[in-house]
Scaffold this motif. Structure first.
Motif, PDB file in Angstrom:
ATOM      1  N   TRP A  32       0.813  -1.218   0.000  1.00  0.00           N
ATOM      2  CA  TRP A  32       0.000   0.000   0.000  1.00  0.00           C
ATOM      3  C   TRP A  32       0.849   1.272   0.000  1.00  0.00           C
ATOM      4  N   SER A  33       2.122   1.151   0.339  1.00  0.00           N
ATOM      5  CA  SER A  33       3.032   2.307   0.402  1.00  0.00           C
ATOM      6  C   SER A  33       3.900   2.457  -0.839  1.00  0.00           C
ATOM      7  N   ARG A  37       1.671   4.777  -6.240  1.00  0.00           N
ATOM      8  CA  ARG A  37       0.280   4.944  -5.836  1.00  0.00           C
ATOM      9  C   ARG A  37       0.040   6.395  -5.411  1.00  0.00           C
ATOM     10  N   ASP A  41      -3.611   4.183  -1.983  1.00  0.00           N
ATOM     11  CA  ASP A  41      -2.548   4.173  -0.985  1.00  0.00           C
ATOM     12  C   ASP A  41      -3.131   3.971   0.408  1.00  0.00           C
TER      13      ASP A  41
END
Length: 215
Positions: A32-33, A37, A41
């Motif tokens: 997600w990091s 993104r 994110d």
């Protein structure tokens, strides 16, 4: 609750291997990091989890359904590649099924999580309560965000597709957003229709007008 607290509650509910799932969570946080993104994110993850929390009392009947939508939120954009978006949900669902199964989560919950992640590709949901309706609405909460956040979302998605020419992006984006406005209701749960629907429809009109060049 914070994102880690929500995850830990889902782990407790399902009785999965806490140590193994902690490793899975660390990998998801890394994903997600990722630097490419702009919208998909950790902020998006947190907003989906907050929306799920808001919907939980009125739309979900039991704790296992809650655990499933929490895991679906964490996994639904685990794979995010703007150059091949048609494969993101399938790959994310496969990752969820593999990781949760290896960590001892029961097969029914694993399969529901995988299905929720796959269905986020089309948002074609007819139920008005339960995990499918709840996850559908939470993932689309951003459409009902305050206008400054909605504008930021629109700009962030455009940055993720910076290599796409303006005309092609406008056409493709309108094809995605337009159907949500064409529906009788953008959202499925009663709570979301009552609390989020008016703002979502106003925001969608703003962005579709921008995409068409009329404002």
């Amino acid at each position: 609750m914070r994102r880690d607290e929500v995850w830990d509650e889902a782990v407790r509910i399902t009785g999965g291997d806490a140590a193994g799932l902690a490793t899975v969570r660390a990998d998801l946080l890394r994903r997600w990091s990722e630097p490419h993104r702009d919208y998909h994110d950790l902020r998006h993850l947190d907003e989906v989890l907050a929306a799920l929390t808001e919907l939980r009392p009125s739309a979900l009947d039991d704790d296992l359904a809650w655990a499933a939508v929490v895991f679906a939120a964490w996994f639904h954009d685990a794979v995010y590649d703007a150059t091949a978006p048609e494969d993101n949900e399938r790959a994310s669902a496969e990752m969820a099924r593999d990781a949760l199964s290896r960590c001892g989560v029961d097969s029914a919950t694993v399969e529901l999580v995988g299905e929720l992640v796959e269905e986020s590709a089309t948002h074609d949901v007819t139920q008005t309560r339960g995990p499918r309706a709840t996850f559908h609405d939470a993932d689309l909460w951003i459409l009902a965000a305050p206008l400054d956040r909605f504008d930021d979302y629109c700009s962030a998605v455009r940055r993720e597709y910076a290599d796409v020419p303006d005309d092609a992006y406008a056409a493709g984006r309108a094809a995605i957003l337009g159907p949500f406005l064409d529906r009788a209701d953008t959202y499925r749960t009663e709570h979301a229709r009552r609390r989020w629907e008016p703002r979502a429809r106003a925001n969608l009109r703003v962005e579709l007008d921008r995409l068409s060049g009329s404002r």
